[in-house]
Design a protein around this motif. Structure first.
Motif, PDB file in Angstrom:
ATOM      1  N   ILE A  32      46.470  49.894  45.488  1.00 42.27           N
ATOM      2  CA  ILE A  32      45.853  48.568  45.429  1.00 42.27           C
ATOM      3  C   ILE A  32      45.023  48.489  44.150  1.00 42.27           C
ATOM      4  O   ILE A  32      44.157  49.324  43.906  1.00 42.27           O
ATOM      5  CB  ILE A  32      44.966  48.301  46.656  1.00 42.27           C
ATOM      6  N   PHE A  33      45.304  47.497  43.346  1.00 37.66           N
ATOM      7  CA  PHE A  33      44.603  47.254  42.101  1.00 37.66           C
ATOM      8  C   PHE A  33      43.573  46.166  42.379  1.00 37.66           C
ATOM      9  O   PHE A  33      43.931  45.021  42.659  1.00 37.66           O
ATOM     10  CB  PHE A  33      45.598  46.803  41.029  1.00 37.66           C
ATOM     11  N   ILE A  34      42.298  46.528  42.354  1.00 42.51           N
ATOM     12  CA  ILE A  34      41.216  45.572  42.589  1.00 42.51           C
ATOM     13  C   ILE A  34      40.633  45.194  41.235  1.00 42.51           C
ATOM     14  O   ILE A  34      40.140  46.048  40.509  1.00 42.51           O
ATOM     15  CB  ILE A  34      40.112  46.176  43.478  1.00 42.51           C
ATOM     16  N   MET A  35      40.706  43.915  40.905  1.00 45.03           N
ATOM     17  CA  MET A  35      40.179  43.433  39.631  1.00 45.03           C
ATOM     18  C   MET A  35      38.970  42.535  39.890  1.00 45.03           C
ATOM     19  O   MET A  35      39.096  41.480  40.506  1.00 45.03           O
ATOM     20  CB  MET A  35      41.239  42.641  38.856  1.00 45.03           C
ATOM     21  N   PHE A  36      37.810  42.955  39.434  1.00 43.88           N
ATOM     22  CA  PHE A  36      36.608  42.133  39.508  1.00 43.88           C
ATOM     23  C   PHE A  36      36.608  41.214  38.298  1.00 43.88           C
ATOM     24  O   PHE A  36      36.794  41.661  37.161  1.00 43.88           O
ATOM     25  CB  PHE A  36      35.359  43.013  39.522  1.00 43.88           C
ATOM     26  N   SER A  37      36.415  39.926  38.553  1.00 43.65           N
ATOM     27  CA  SER A  37      36.501  38.951  37.471  1.00 43.65           C
ATOM     28  C   SER A  37      35.496  37.822  37.675  1.00 43.65           C
ATOM     29  O   SER A  37      34.826  37.750  38.699  1.00 43.65           O
ATOM     30  CB  SER A  37      37.918  38.376  37.394  1.00 43.65           C
ATOM     31  N   ILE A  38      35.415  36.973  36.674  1.00 41.40           N
ATOM     32  CA  ILE A  38      34.630  35.737  36.748  1.00 41.40           C
ATOM     33  C   ILE A  38      35.544  34.593  36.328  1.00 41.40           C
ATOM     34  O   ILE A  38      36.504  34.799  35.590  1.00 41.40           O
ATOM     35  CB  ILE A  38      33.351  35.807  35.869  1.00 41.40           C
ATOM     36  N   PRO A  39      35.256  33.375  36.784  1.00 44.83           N
ATOM     37  CA  PRO A  39      36.155  32.243  36.494  1.00 44.83           C
ATOM     38  C   PRO A  39      36.360  31.953  35.013  1.00 44.83           C
ATOM     39  O   PRO A  39      37.430  31.526  34.603  1.00 44.83           O
ATOM     40  CB  PRO A  39      35.474  31.058  37.186  1.00 44.83           C
ATOM     41  N   SER A  40      35.376  32.191  34.188  1.00 45.80           N
ATOM     42  CA  SER A  40      35.478  31.823  32.764  1.00 45.80           C
ATOM     43  C   SER A  40      36.078  32.921  31.887  1.00 45.80           C
ATOM     44  O   SER A  40      36.020  32.829  30.666  1.00 45.80           O
ATOM     45  CB  SER A  40      34.081  31.465  32.240  1.00 45.80           C
ATOM     46  N   CYS A  41      36.677  33.932  32.480  1.00 43.46           N
ATOM     47  CA  CYS A  41      37.159  35.097  31.729  1.00 43.46           C
ATOM     48  C   CYS A  41      38.637  34.953  31.351  1.00 43.46           C
ATOM     49  O   CYS A  41      39.511  35.087  32.212  1.00 43.46           O
ATOM     50  CB  CYS A  41      36.944  36.357  32.560  1.00 43.46           C
ATOM     51  N   PRO A  42      38.949  34.706  30.077  1.00 47.63           N
ATOM     52  CA  PRO A  42      40.358  34.593  29.676  1.00 47.63           C
ATOM     53  C   PRO A  42      41.098  35.931  29.775  1.00 47.63           C
ATOM     54  O   PRO A  42      42.301  35.952  30.032  1.00 47.63           O
ATOM     55  CB  PRO A  42      40.285  34.107  28.228  1.00 47.63           C
ATOM     56  N   TRP A  43      40.393  37.050  29.592  1.00 46.85           N
ATOM     57  CA  TRP A  43      41.032  38.362  29.710  1.00 46.85           C
ATOM     58  C   TRP A  43      41.422  38.658  31.147  1.00 46.85           C
ATOM     59  O   TRP A  43      42.411  39.352  31.403  1.00 46.85           O
ATOM     60  CB  TRP A  43      40.126  39.453  29.141  1.00 46.85           C
ATOM     61  N   CYS A  44      40.664  38.119  32.087  1.00 46.38           N
ATOM     62  CA  CYS A  44      41.003  38.287  33.507  1.00 46.38           C
ATOM     63  C   CYS A  44      42.321  37.580  33.818  1.00 46.38           C
ATOM     64  O   CYS A  44      43.174  38.113  34.538  1.00 46.38           O
ATOM     65  CB  CYS A  44      39.893  37.752  34.393  1.00 46.38           C
ATOM     66  N   GLU A  45      42.502  36.405  33.271  1.00 41.00           N
ATOM     67  CA  GLU A  45      43.749  35.669  33.490  1.00 41.00           C
ATOM     68  C   GLU A  45      44.931  36.396  32.846  1.00 41.00           C
ATOM     69  O   GLU A  45      46.015  36.451  33.415  1.00 41.00           O
ATOM     70  CB  GLU A  45      43.627  34.233  32.967  1.00 41.00           C
ATOM     71  N   ARG A  46      44.723  36.955  31.674  1.00 39.57           N
ATOM     72  CA  ARG A  46      45.781  37.744  31.028  1.00 39.57           C
ATOM     73  C   ARG A  46      46.118  38.971  31.874  1.00 39.57           C
ATOM     74  O   ARG A  46      47.273  39.344  32.004  1.00 39.57           O
ATOM     75  CB  ARG A  46      45.343  38.180  29.628  1.00 39.57           C
ATOM     76  N   GLN A  47      45.078  39.593  32.451  1.00 41.85           N
ATOM     77  CA  GLN A  47      45.305  40.772  33.281  1.00 41.85           C
ATOM     78  C   GLN A  47      46.122  40.411  34.513  1.00 41.85           C
ATOM     79  O   GLN A  47      47.001  41.163  34.928  1.00 41.85           O
ATOM     80  CB  GLN A  47      43.970  41.398  33.701  1.00 41.85           C
ATOM     81  N   LEU A  48      45.864  39.251  35.100  1.00 41.17           N
ATOM     82  CA  LEU A  48      46.636  38.817  36.267  1.00 41.17           C
ATOM     83  C   LEU A  48      48.120  38.683  35.946  1.00 41.17           C
ATOM     84  O   LEU A  48      48.969  39.032  36.765  1.00 41.17           O
ATOM     85  CB  LEU A  48      46.101  37.490  36.806  1.00 41.17           C
ATOM     86  N   LYS A  49      48.436  38.205  34.764  1.00 35.15           N
ATOM     87  CA  LYS A  49      49.847  38.084  34.362  1.00 35.15           C
ATOM     88  C   LYS A  49      50.507  39.452  34.302  1.00 35.15           C
ATOM     89  O   LYS A  49      51.658  39.618  34.727  1.00 35.15           O
ATOM     90  CB  LYS A  49      49.960  37.371  33.019  1.00 35.15           C
ATOM     91  N   VAL A  50      49.796  40.449  33.787  1.00 35.70           N
ATOM     92  CA  VAL A  50      50.317  41.815  33.735  1.00 35.70           C
ATOM     93  C   VAL A  50      50.534  42.341  35.155  1.00 35.70           C
ATOM     94  O   VAL A  50      51.572  42.948  35.455  1.00 35.70           O
ATOM     95  CB  VAL A  50      49.351  42.737  32.951  1.00 35.70           C
ATOM     96  N   LEU A  51      49.583  42.089  36.028  1.00 32.66           N
ATOM     97  CA  LEU A  51      49.683  42.575  37.409  1.00 32.66           C
ATOM     98  C   LEU A  51      50.853  41.930  38.146  1.00 32.66           C
ATOM     99  O   LEU A  51      51.538  42.592  38.933  1.00 32.66           O
ATOM    100  CB  LEU A  51      48.368  42.329  38.153  1.00 32.66           C
ATOM    101  N   LYS A  52      51.099  40.656  37.891  1.00 32.24           N
ATOM    102  CA  LYS A  52      52.243  39.983  38.506  1.00 32.24           C
ATOM    103  C   LYS A  52      53.551  40.640  38.084  1.00 32.24           C
ATOM    104  O   LYS A  52      54.454  40.828  38.892  1.00 32.24           O
ATOM    105  CB  LYS A  52      52.258  38.497  38.121  1.00 32.24           C
ATOM    106  N   LYS A  53      53.650  40.990  36.813  1.00 33.73           N
ATOM    107  CA  LYS A  53      54.860  41.663  36.309  1.00 33.73           C
ATOM    108  C   LYS A  53      55.053  43.016  36.992  1.00 33.73           C
ATOM    109  O   LYS A  53      56.171  43.384  37.351  1.00 33.73           O
ATOM    110  CB  LYS A  53      54.771  41.864  34.789  1.00 33.73           C
ATOM    111  N   ILE A  54      53.979  43.759  37.160  1.00 39.13           N
ATOM    112  CA  ILE A  54      54.075  45.060  37.826  1.00 39.13           C
ATOM    113  C   ILE A  54      54.504  44.876  39.274  1.00 39.13           C
ATOM    114  O   ILE A  54      55.377  45.592  39.774  1.00 39.13           O
ATOM    115  CB  ILE A  54      52.741  45.827  37.734  1.00 39.13           C
TER     116      ILE A  54
END
Length: 127
Positions: free
Chosen positions: A34-56
């Motif tokens: 389980i990959f737990i990602m702590f993020s905040i709404p205004s974080c563009p890097w968090c959104e980029r990370q989500l795209k990577v996680l979806k691919k995995i």
């Protein structure tokens, strides 16, 4: 009719690779990384990370990921009961659940490339 079926198929694929919403550690599966990602709404890097996680997730059945923000129900439980130091966003952890408890396998600070995450997932070493 064929277009409707195709559209429904692609929508179901998109839903299947969405980040899971767990309300407590009890709801988290025991047989997966389980990959737990702590993020905040205004974080563009968090959104980029989500795209990577979806691919995995598209290629791994034994993998789940979740985005946790301070307004999520599970946030307080994770922060109070586990050593999740959050200093930058995204901060992420690969965990395994054993006997009802989370065990941190690895910690990431900041955005991670797919290859970095896969290297850890494919390793037998723990943090």
């Amino acid at each position: 009719m064929k277009r409707v079926f195709t559209l429904c198929f692609f929508i179901s694929l998109l839903i299947a690779v969405q980040a899971k919403e767990f309300n407590s550690v009890k709801e988290m599966p025991s047989n997966k990384d389980i990959f737990i990602m702590f993020s905040i709404p205004s974080c563009p890097w968090c959104e980029r990370q989500l795209k990577v996680l979806k691919k995995i997730k598209e290629n791994r059945d034994n993998f789940e990921y979740m985005k946790v923000q301070d307004d999520n129900i599970i946030y307080e439980e994770l922060i109070e009961n586990y050593a999740f130091p959050i200093e930058v966003y995204p901060t992420s952890f690969i965990v395994k659940k054993e006997e009802g408890e989370l065990h941190i396998r690895y910690e990431f600070q900041g955005y991670q490339k797919r290859s970095n995450i896969l290297k850890i997932l494919d390793s037998d070493d723990d943090f």
